[in-house]
Design an enzyme around this catalytic site. Sequence first.
Site, PDB file in Angstrom:
ATOM      1  CE  LYS A 170      46.677  41.631  -3.949  1.00  0.00           C
ATOM      2  NZ  LYS A 170      45.765  40.440  -4.037  1.00  0.00           N
ATOM      3  CB  SER A 186      56.398  34.405  -7.246  1.00  0.00           C
ATOM      4  OG  SER A 186      55.976  35.524  -8.016  1.00  0.00           O
ATOM      5  CB  CYS A 218      59.035  30.701   1.335  1.00  0.00           C
ATOM      6  SG  CYS A 218      58.478  31.552   2.810  1.00  0.00           S
ATOM      7  CD  GLU A 221      59.507  29.066  -3.237  1.00  0.00           C
ATOM      8  OE1 GLU A 221      59.455  29.128  -1.996  1.00  0.00           O
ATOM      9  OE2 GLU A 221      59.362  30.055  -3.970  1.00  0.00           O
TER      10      GLU A 221
END
Length: 451
Positions: A152, A206, A261, A353
């Site tokens: 996905k 996340s 990230c 972040e």
Amino acid sequence: MLHVLNPATEELVATVESATREDVDTAVVRATGAQRAWAAVAPADRARLLRRFAGTVDQHLEELAQLEVREAGHLIGNARWEAGNVRDLLEYAAGGVERLTGRQIPVAGGLDVTLLEPLGVVGVIAPWNFPMPIAAWGTAPALAAGNAVLLKPAETTPLTALRLAELALEAGLPEGLFQVLPGEGPVAGDALVEHPGVAKIVFTGSARVGKQVMAKCADRVKRVTLELGGKSPNIVFADADVEAAALATPMSFLDNSGQDCCARTRILVQRSVYERYLELLAPAIESVVVGDPSDEKTQMGPLISKSQLARVRSYVPAGASAIRGASPEGAGFWFPPTVLTDTAPDAPAAVDEVFGPVAVVLPFEDEADAVRLANATEYGLSGSIWTRDVGRALRVSGAVRAGNLSVNSHASVRYSTPFGGYKQSGFGRELGPDALAAFTETKNVFISTEA
């Protein structure tokens, strides 16, 4: 329908039909049948098909790269590397098929062996920041280990994933073995996570959503690998080559417009060289070329979406003391390279972040203070250490709580080495020589030799 926009122009690139829960059910049934046949394929033949898939990707590198530029706003050079990384991951995983071996364990009264068997159907939920490579991180080793994969992609970046599925069929992989389910997270994503026919979920995204995925997998005792982001430090000691460290800093957090990230967005500099470092950093930041991602000279492109642009803006207060670059005006989701120079260590920009081209620079006193600041975050994914002292490099590497560290470098990811995080950056490891084993069950078999 999913509406895919070009982040650099805001123009509509494509509309894609969004998968429903019923579509996921149908895909799982097809994948289950395909996986059983795939697991029965001789290892050498399975490896050969994966190499053929890699070769087919290689033949379409430029097409995939151009598609990535349009749907994700990536620089053309970066997009070419990403397509090449998919090829390399498939090649590397294919090399592990015939080396996925169990063990013979000494026991009394017989022979004991372990077998590594595929899990079945694996769900891979990929993010929008690196749509091609991260999708392949889970897909390549899962297929190599004998599993089927349901991928996905993120709602904003489904196009390269759909094309990779077409290339897999063109290369000769069985129908139903690798399927792509573009759709919304609360619909297609949840259906994949909750489906009893899916044995494992690989999720990158996340921390908030990752915790939800983990809870749903726990309820079903389903395996899960999570990569949930980071707030990585870039530690510059006084004994380092300060000029080299400063000149390397911009792309340590501006690559992919900061939507990475592993971005080194917490710049920690020893106080005795702090001012000198800033003097060197300012022109390096101000000279970064921001603009059309299809232009070979561009160094930073747009953010992915209007909502991401608003999020990044919220972390930079009006009138904040900062080193700033320039960015285009008009259509597109643009934000300039920004280094905040007068920020408290516990300010949102210093601990959250941001996922954009924003970093903070903080002074530290000594080695212990550097380690304290480096670890003062809920994340632990990556980081860099700049020093000429090998002993210090080893001490600090051992003290910083992060899964991937570089000394005098900002490299975090290689397909041949493990990747993953500490703390709320997730758990499990992807890539490297053990990647295939993460998609297997270990079965123990004892054979009695007693008369």
